[in-house]
Design a protein around this motif. Sequence first.
Motif: not given
Length: 387
Positions: A358-387
């Motif tokens: 998903g989008s960086p924000s969507g992946m971040s929300q999923f990480a939070e809901s599963s008790g994690r600080n981040w998930v793999r690919g979260q930083r890399r996919v940010a390259e594909c989204f406009a800031v």
Amino acid sequence: MGRPLRSEQVDRDEVSIVHAVQRCVRRAFLAGVDQATGKDYGFRREWIRRRMEALASVFGIDVLSYAVMSNHMHLILRNRPDVVGAWTDQEVAIRWLKVFPGRRMEEHLGEPTENEVQMLVSDRERLAEVRRRLSDISWFMRSLSEPIARMANRQDECTGRFWEGRFKLQRITDEAGLLACAMYVDLNPVRAAMAESPDQSVHTSGYDRIKGEQGQEIDSAAFDLVPVTTEQAGEERRTTPVDELREKKRAKGKNPTGKRIRRDGWLAPLTLDESTLSSDAQPNQAGVRASDKGFLGISLKDYVELLRWTAKQSEEGAGREIPPRLQGLVSRLGIDLSMWRDLVWNFQRYFGNSCCAGSPSGMSQFAESSGRNWVRGQRRVAECFAV
């Protein structure tokens, strides 16, 4: 960091969308050409498609997208506990018994009877568990994979594993991830050089939707959800030879209901009707799929046009400029227009090792809901989204 548990990825009491991948053992041929013998097993793709279509008619699972490849298959599925909750006890029982009659199909040649349906309905504890399983993605995948493995092993005159293990599951976190994943799945044959365009990519949801829009119809593989009377079943089993019963069951399996449907009629509609409430179950009344609820905020015409354009961007750096009319479909999801081709064609590079897409924000929300600080690919996919 290990993958989250299945229970962390999908709550079976809530509607979720996932990308499932099932691979053949040792990545050997599944429905392609056996390099050792030269035999073409391409016909098995239709086995899988028809089995998916049949299961879509009884499970509370929406099939959003799919692609059947030579040695693996992709599915995008949406579990629908809300739809299953709207079914009567009798509907739940007959649906379950159609897939799991309680004995091997070779031993149980007749259809579920009214008496068998009533026995399951009267077992309240068992019925409650069956109701939960009918919207469980793991049970759907099990019901899809096991019969195909048995048929293939019987045909190959061998035993042992056919699939390499449990299917891989990836949670889709938002519409940006869903659009990119749907395009990636539909373009798998193009990426693998098995087809030149989505219009030629048989055994994908994209192909089915294109042909369905053109009016192509097929014999429905949906289960006939009507039980036979106990008396009729008993009489048939007493008076009809076993070989004749088997032949009758095989013949009925080709078109159980005797109906013809649009080629994409068993798939979930693509366009999400914004006028309906998000909580509206919209159960299908024709008995060919779980619901009539769409999943993307674009029209089928626009989706197909964007799919065809993306398919042509096969070379690195080719045709980066999205046609102006389609730019809004991508940019409204926050995706950088110049990165759309890369996001779809290299979906595995961005999300292949991640438990979600998903989008960086969507992946971040999923990480939070599963008790994690981040998930793999979260930083890399940010390259594909406009800031």
